[in-house]
Design an enzyme around this catalytic site. Structure first.
Site, short mmCIF file in Angstrom:
data_model
loop_
_atom_site.label_atom_id
_atom_site.label_comp_id
_atom_site.label_asym_id
_atom_site.label_seq_id
_atom_site.Cartn_x
_atom_site.Cartn_y
_atom_site.Cartn_z
N CYS A 103 6.74 0.01 -9.48
CA CYS A 103 7.30 -0.78 -8.38
C CYS A 103 8.75 -1.12 -8.68
CB CYS A 103 6.52 -2.09 -8.23
SG CYS A 103 4.84 -1.88 -7.63
N CYS A 127 0.88 -1.17 0.00
CA CYS A 127 0.00 0.00 0.00
C CYS A 127 0.92 1.22 0.00
CB CYS A 127 -0.89 0.05 1.24
SG CYS A 127 -2.49 -0.71 1.01
N CYS A 138 -4.03 -1.06 -2.65
CA CYS A 138 -4.62 0.26 -2.89
C CYS A 138 -4.29 0.70 -4.29
CB CYS A 138 -4.15 1.28 -1.85
SG CYS A 138 -2.42 1.71 -1.93
#
Length: 173
Positions: free
Chosen positions: A96, A12, A88
């Site tokens: 990422c 998240c 989320c």
């Protein structure tokens, strides 16, 4: 039956509520099959107290839970992940880090209970609702016959879990 323990990272943005609850739930439900971790792209300074209250109320261990950066899991020597699951929309939309070992990724969107600005009772109700939703998905994830599925089938199962409409679960914890 496989003896493999699957490392799973829940992400998240702030790593203060949803991902923390998911980490605690999977470590409890899947203690012999999974080792869960959580992190955030921009972690807060602490875990949300309501998340900790719910975990304690359901007798889940909270020792060692802390907000941490996803960078901890992208550096050399970090556990290699089998699964990386964003919880989320913010974290799902961010770039990422490259995770070693090409883990299976999925997105399970949950409303942010920390964003609730109502009364204390309304805030607690929002945390309870999201906790139950996460618990339901974690139970299903834990029940998947991972040792008998190929990587593509596992990815489909995780995506199906993520595609389910986010709704209050009536399943008792």
């Amino acid at each position: 039956m496989s003896d493999k323990v699957y490392n799973t990272l829940f992400l998240c943005t702030g790593n203060s509520a949803r991902s923390i609850m998911a980490e605690a739930l999977l470590n409890s439900f899947g203690h012999d099959r999974f080792k869960a971790f959580s992190a955030g792209s921009r972690p807060g300074s602490h875990v949300n107290p309501l998340a900790l209250d719910i975990l304690q109320a359901t007798r889940l261990p909270i020792d060692g839970l802390r907000s941490k950066s996803w960078d901890e899991f992208a550096r050399p020597g970090a556990p290699q992940m089998d699964f990386v699951i964003t919880l989320c929309d913010s974290a799902a939309g961010e770039e990422c880090p490259l995770w070693p070992g090409q883990p299976i990724t999925a997105h399970w969107g949950f409303e942010d209970p920390s964003a609730c600005t109502g009364t204390a009772e309304e805030q607690r109700g929002k945390f309870d609702k999201v906790f139950r939703q996460i618990a339901t998905r974690i139970k299903i994830f834990n029940s998947l016959p991972l040792a008998t599925l190929d990587k593509a089938a596992i990815k489909r199962e995780l995506d199906t879990l993520g595609d389910r409409a986010t709704q209050a679960s009536t399943t008792a914890f």
